[in-house]
Design an enzyme around this catalytic site. Structure first.
Site, PDB file in Angstrom:
ATOM      1  N   SER A   4       0.734  -1.262  -0.112  1.00  0.00           N
ATOM      2  CA  SER A   4       0.028  -0.213  -0.009  1.00  0.00           C
ATOM      3  C   SER A   4       0.757   1.296  -0.060  1.00  0.00           C
ATOM      4  O   SER A   4       1.590   1.416  -0.930  1.00  0.00           O
ATOM      5  CB  SER A   4      -0.900   0.022   1.177  1.00  0.00           C
ATOM      6  OG  SER A   4      -1.941   0.928   0.933  1.00  0.00           O
ATOM      7  N   ASP A  39      -5.608  -3.870  -2.425  1.00  0.00           N
ATOM      8  CA  ASP A  39      -4.543  -3.559  -1.610  1.00  0.00           C
ATOM      9  C   ASP A  39      -3.996  -4.662  -0.585  1.00  0.00           C
ATOM     10  O   ASP A  39      -4.829  -5.564  -0.112  1.00  0.00           O
ATOM     11  CB  ASP A  39      -5.207  -2.439  -0.371  1.00  0.00           C
ATOM     12  CG  ASP A  39      -4.269  -1.850   0.255  1.00  0.00           C
ATOM     13  OD1 ASP A  39      -3.358  -2.431   1.139  1.00  0.00           O
ATOM     14  OD2 ASP A  39      -4.252  -0.435   0.362  1.00  0.00           O
TER      15      ASP A  39
END
Length: 586
Positions: free
Chosen positions: A349, A463
């Site tokens: 991320s 993610d």
């Protein structure tokens, strides 16, 4: 050298095992009993010591060479779980229980072992019960360590260097490798012909005892010597000109290299001013386990290769956490100021964003500026849309990724780098270490419900924090030493009152600091990171240095606080580095 008295089995084990010698401290009677029951065993490269399911009838200690441990599951492909080097043992369970072998063990290269059978061990126990109790305890401790997670494989001892193409300055590269290794000796065909040892195998074994590393330089004009060099190697390094297009394996050389079960790594060479490109072609042609980019004459590049090769590389892994990820900038600055060299970097991320920026060779001082410009001033999360798939249209985000990384590919970066995403379609973690860098970063930071997932080969990638917000385990497979930076608080989003009925407006969407209640963005991000947050303690114990700066005072979407968050990361890292100098020493 050849006139020296040959070492006995226990003397040979003590020589290679050092402090890990399981037979150390035995009295004379016990040593005599053990010596009488041991035997030397030789394996050729690729030969099996035993196979999974065989009866557990003996313990082996490696004197020279290297073994590979492969598990063959009922369903699925066989996979390597460990390599065993000089001074290490295999088959401990056989002495204690006699259970069938749980894996197949074979020789990576020509190897010499000491064998102690279970029947012999039991006879010695009856003869010297007190002394052998000490050995048994040491065996149990080893098994306990393996159950907690096998320690890093023992560093390699022998390396073969092989050229790909005629214009590779192989001797210069081999000499540079020897210099970077230290305590190493170079073995060439010319040296063997000059010194004319009476027994080549004994001579090579002696070199391995006298030197920490032995480097074998292949000779493309002498395939038999090249085959011998590769057969003696724990690792095979393939040197090629990186500025040229990938050269397919020539048949004689290909046979010499492909015949060896040793791990192959590719080193692509560059003149000053050249940059890596088309690395994917080289990887596809030669399928190396790893690749490295090296500028000719640059000792720092070769030293980086050596650190990674020998398990002394330092990897930095960066966790996700929204704007709190700006703390990674301060950590990188603190490492630079402390003189710490990062050999590989990866993240998830926001950690993937910073890792990719650093691996792209952006100057450390420029990292803050590029993040101020893109996150604080432009804020790619402002282009909201009707939330059918996600809350963001994604146009600003795509534009930011394009401006940051352009057409860079991960395999063309000077530094080893990876990003982690979660494959929603296959319910598995995806590690991106090849392909377009921007696309990998975009997948790693695609917060479900906020950003549109990345489509790849029929899969939806989102993610990586869903499955691995701080991928220290991925980095451990690359580097012997790992620093992990966790920017996710153990406790977050505490509220003093319930949400009002009208709490569904855009006003609360991003959970601005002036709002007392977290918005949907903060809730989704915290939800994504829950799995990794629950495992913070185990992650901390699995790495060499775990940095967890206190960032609760900053919001997850506080993009305009780049410098304040980076400063907090810097202060925390400086203090932690000062208190952990031993971790950073190579």
């Amino acid at each position: 050298m050849n006139d020296e008295r040959p070492l006995s089995a226990l003397e040979a084990i003590a020589h290679v095992a050092g402090a890990e010698d399981m037979f150390a401290g035995l009295d004379r009677e016990a040593r005599t009993a053990v010596e009488a029951e041991t035997e030397f065993v030789s394996l050729s490269s690729g030969e099996s010591l035993f196979r999974q399911g065989d009866s557990g009838d003996a313990l082996y200690v490696v004197l020279t060479g290297r073994l590979r441990v492969v598990v063959e599951p009922i369903a699925g492909a066989p996979h390597t779980v460990a390599e065993i080097g000089r001074g290490e043992s295999v088959g401990e369970m056989a002495l204690l229980t006699g259970d069938p072998r749980s894996a197949t063990v074979s020789a990576v290269r020509d190897s010499r072992l000491v064998r102690l059978s279970r029947a012999a061990f039991e006879r010695i126990v009856q003869q010297c019960p007190g002394a052998m109790l000490l050995v048994t305890r040491r065996l149990v401790r080893r098994l306990q360590q393996m159950n907690r997670g096998r320690p890093a494989d023992r560093a390699i001892a022998t390396i073969a260097v092989v050229p790909i193409g005629r214009d590779v300055p192989l001797h210069d590269c081999a000499a540079a490798l020897v210099d970077a290794l230290g305590a190493a000796t170079l073995v060439t065909r010319e040296r063997v012909e000059r010194e004319r040892p009476a027994d080549l195998a004994t001579w090579l074994d002696a070199l391995e005892r006298e030197h920490r590393f032995v480097v074998y330089e292949a000779d493309p004009g002498d395939i038999s010597w090249t085959e011998r060099s590769v057969r003696q190697a724990d690792r095979v390094l393939l040197f090629a000109r990186g500025a040229s297009r990938a050269e397919p394996p020539g048949e004689p050389l290909e046979k010499a290299v492909q015949r060896s079960p040793a791990r192959r790594e590719l080193i692509l060479l560059y003149e000053r001013g050249q940059r890596p490109a088309e690395t994917a072609g080289w990887i596809d042609e030669w399928t190396p386990a790893a690749h490295h980019h090296v500028r000719l004459g640059d000792s720092a590049d070769m030293q980086r290769v050596v650190r990674l090769l020998t398990g002394r590389g330092l990897g930095l892994v960066l966790g996700g956490g929204g704007a709190r990820g700006f703390a990674h900038l301060g950590v990188i600055e603190a490492l630079r100021d402390a003189g710490v060299t990062i050999d590989a970097i990866g993240g998830t991320s926001m950690g993937a964003v910073i890792a990719a920026q650093y691996a792209s060779r952006l100057d450390v001082s420029a990292l803050r500026q590029i993040n101020r410009e893109h996150w604080a001033q432009r804020n790619p999360l402002k282009d909201k849309t009707l939330p059918v798939v996600a809350l963001l249209a994604g146009r600003r985000l795509e534009r930011m990724i394009e401006e940051m990384f352009g057409d860079l590919r991960i395999e063309d970066l000077w530094m080893r780098c990876f990003c982690v995403s979660a494959d929603l379609t296959r319910a598995e973690m995806r590690v991106h270490d090849r392909g377009p860098l921007g696309r990998a970063v975009r997948a790693s930071m695609s917060l479900p419900g906020i950003a549109i997932p990345v489509h790849e080969a029929g899969s939806m990638l989102v993610d990586g924090g869903l499955l691995n917000n701080l991928p220290a385990d991925v980095m451990r497979a690359i580097c012997g030493r790992v620093i992990a930076v966790d920017v996710s608080p153990a406790k977050d989003l505490a509220i003093a009152a319930p949400y009002p009925a009208a709490a569904s407006g855009w006003r609360l969407l991003w959970g601005r600091r002036e709002s007392r209640l977290p918005g949907i963005g903060a809730i989704l991000m915290r939800s994504v990171m829950l799995s990794s947050t629950r495992h913070q303690q185990s992650i901390a114990q699995s790495v060499d240095l775990y940095l967890h700066p206190s960032l609760e005072s900053f919001g997850m979407f506080e993009w305009d606080s780049v410098d304040a968050i980076a400063d907090a990361g810097y202060r925390f890292a400086r203090e932690a580095l000062g208190a952990n100098q031993s971790v950073l020493a190579v």
